[in-house]
Design an enzyme around this catalytic site. Sequence first.
Site, PDB file in Angstrom:
ATOM      1  N   SER A  79      12.607   9.543 -11.293  1.00 47.10           N
ATOM      2  CA  SER A  79      13.053   9.979 -12.622  1.00 47.10           C
ATOM      3  C   SER A  79      11.933  10.602 -13.471  1.00 47.10           C
ATOM      4  O   SER A  79      11.320  11.571 -13.061  1.00 47.10           O
ATOM      5  CB  SER A  79      13.696   8.775 -13.300  1.00 47.10           C
ATOM      6  N   ASP A 134      14.921  13.858 -12.770  1.00 47.29           N
ATOM      7  CA  ASP A 134      16.074  13.889 -11.861  1.00 47.29           C
ATOM      8  C   ASP A 134      17.349  14.325 -12.588  1.00 47.29           C
ATOM      9  O   ASP A 134      18.454  14.200 -12.060  1.00 47.29           O
ATOM     10  CB  ASP A 134      16.274  12.548 -11.141  1.00 47.29           C
ATOM     11  N   GLU A 137      22.272   5.606 -24.406  1.00 42.56           N
ATOM     12  CA  GLU A 137      21.020   5.005 -24.869  1.00 42.56           C
ATOM     13  C   GLU A 137      20.317   6.059 -25.724  1.00 42.56           C
ATOM     14  O   GLU A 137      20.484   7.264 -25.491  1.00 42.56           O
ATOM     15  CB  GLU A 137      20.132   4.642 -23.672  1.00 42.56           C
ATOM     16  N   ALA A 138      19.515   5.606 -26.666  1.00 38.18           N
ATOM     17  CA  ALA A 138      18.813   6.550 -27.541  1.00 38.18           C
ATOM     18  C   ALA A 138      17.982   7.538 -26.721  1.00 38.18           C
ATOM     19  O   ALA A 138      17.819   8.702 -27.096  1.00 38.18           O
ATOM     20  CB  ALA A 138      17.929   5.787 -28.523  1.00 38.18           C
ATOM     21  N   ASN A 139      17.489   7.107 -25.548  1.00 33.65           N
ATOM     22  CA  ASN A 139      16.635   7.968 -24.724  1.00 33.65           C
ATOM     23  C   ASN A 139      17.363   9.126 -24.032  1.00 33.65           C
ATOM     24  O   ASN A 139      16.755   9.895 -23.302  1.00 33.65           O
ATOM     25  CB  ASN A 139      15.875   7.124 -23.692  1.00 33.65           C
ATOM     26  N   PRO A 181      10.873  -7.850 -23.032  1.00 34.24           N
ATOM     27  CA  PRO A 181       9.993  -7.462 -21.929  1.00 34.24           C
ATOM     28  C   PRO A 181      10.544  -6.213 -21.280  1.00 34.24           C
ATOM     29  O   PRO A 181      11.755  -6.088 -21.109  1.00 34.24           O
ATOM     30  CB  PRO A 181      10.083  -8.655 -20.972  1.00 34.24           C
ATOM     31  N   THR A 221      10.664  -1.992 -16.553  1.00 34.22           N
ATOM     32  CA  THR A 221      10.058  -0.995 -15.662  1.00 34.22           C
ATOM     33  C   THR A 221       8.535  -1.018 -15.658  1.00 34.22           C
ATOM     34  O   THR A 221       7.915  -0.408 -14.803  1.00 34.22           O
ATOM     35  CB  THR A 221      10.500   0.433 -16.067  1.00 34.22           C
ATOM     36  N   ARG A 233       7.911  -4.568 -25.232  1.00 38.02           N
ATOM     37  CA  ARG A 233       8.200  -3.510 -26.203  1.00 38.02           C
ATOM     38  C   ARG A 233       8.596  -4.120 -27.549  1.00 38.02           C
ATOM     39  O   ARG A 233       9.365  -5.090 -27.609  1.00 38.02           O
ATOM     40  CB  ARG A 233       9.327  -2.609 -25.713  1.00 38.02           C
TER      41      ARG A 233
END
Length: 510
Positions: A48, A262, A356-358, A476, A479, A484
């Site tokens: 990714s 990706d 998701e915000a991402n 936590p 990845t 965070r």
Amino acid sequence: MELLQYGTAGFRTKASVLPYVFYRVGLLASLRSKSKGGQSIGLMITASHNPEQDNGIKLIDPSGEMLEQSWEVVATQLVQSNNDQVRDYVESKLKEVDKSVPSTVMIGYDTRPSSKPLLEAALDGLHVFGTNVINYTLVTTPMLHFFVFNHNVNKQVYEEKEYFEHYGYAYQSYKKYLPSEYKSYSNEIAFDGANGVGGLKIKNLQNVVKPDLNIEVFNQDVSTQGKLNFQCGADFVKTRKTVPSGDMLRSSHSKYLSVDGDADRIIYWYPNSDNSVNLLDGDRIAVLLAMYINELLVKCNLKDSVQMKVIQTAYTNGNCTKYIKDNLGIDVIFTSTGVKYLHHEALKYDIGVYFEANGHGTVLFSQKLKTLLAQENTEVSKQFLNFIEMTNETVGDSFSIMLLIETVLQAKDLTLAQWYALYHDLANKLSTATVSNRNLIKTINADTEIVEPVGMQDTINKSVAKYKNARSFVRPSGTEDIVRVYVEAETNEDVKALTEEVQQIVNQYL
Ligand code: 16G
Ligand code: ZN
């Protein structure tokens, strides 16, 4: 040796340590196919948005969705076993499964230099069970999900061309429902391909949809070493909030977008004079799509017959959630971070808009809704079905989402700035902390509440209470070996001060 886990998106780490993992995943994919009565399974080789030296592998289940969670555990066990245990496992499985059931595995990979050599390792594992392999070679992750879905559900081996025609034709055919002239909308797009497979493949879509969409592709260099995701792509733009490299501003476009390595994530953006960008991220994509789909529902008189929800995570900006609830009148549900959690929640409703915000997400539509629309058989119900055709429901797909966004921007005659102005974000900051053991943190309530270490949440709450409209949570990472810290508040000053307080609390407890 590093103990690898089948994480939020499969196995992912430095490519150099992965060959044995790929071999074992090849074994596992064969078994998964046999256990599913010979239906095909997907194996996608990608890491990714990670740097080029990393790679990874993830399984796709027969329905085109991500691997069932109980098998994630099996995958982790198999990869963490020693060689003897693997041999025993395979021998015992060989007795268990019906050998006459054939196995089929569809494979695809991204542009990483390690992808092809790693494919060989996976093939070795697949050959142990004599698995029938369909190799799509270079594809985006969502393309492979589409191929697996269609093979099992529609009993067809699709070619790449058919993927692009499916979405491209759906987009073209929607034109009849859209205005023919625009005051604000522009069909020109500057496309940041992250120097990965998305930058290559978008041209095939462009061929189907031109001249209605005019896409100029940037960051499409897949042969120079080290360029994949480097200072470009969706993750870079989202986390740095700056213009990616690649001279994208050289001819002034009014619209920009970035995908990841990706091409399953997408972020729209437009630049400010100081090279910072205004982000149309997953939050704003959810707003735009939910708004439009809700209008289609009302036009079809189905608002009271079906259930629609927007699914988000704790990283969604508080003002986005507020806008969806108060202005659009749509319920919002929160899940833990990780696409699979959002996807499974979205499956529960007739319409589940999840992002998701991402920039990872899509929209799911129930069979009940599709049947109601087909029965209704009116112009507007056909229009709605056409919109659904444009949606890749197996997984977030930057190409399909781009077409949906372009459709809604046309229907509403919007510029990116007008879309951006629908609501204002609360100030926020995502920071990280390095701790001795991140697994000491246990969270509940969609990551928003810490239950262990005991007392930590109360301490955070006391800090949060000092600031207006503030919110903070700590989780936590799934990845990376870090924790965070997310903070949101009315002003940047408050966000900064609260971030410092929460960082200290993390230090104190961990
Ligand atoms: C993975 C997930 C993504 C999630 C992110 C969280 C997939 C395809 N991707 O990239 O959904 O937002 O992990 O990362 O599932 P973190 O746990 O490090 O914060
Ligand atoms: Zn991705």
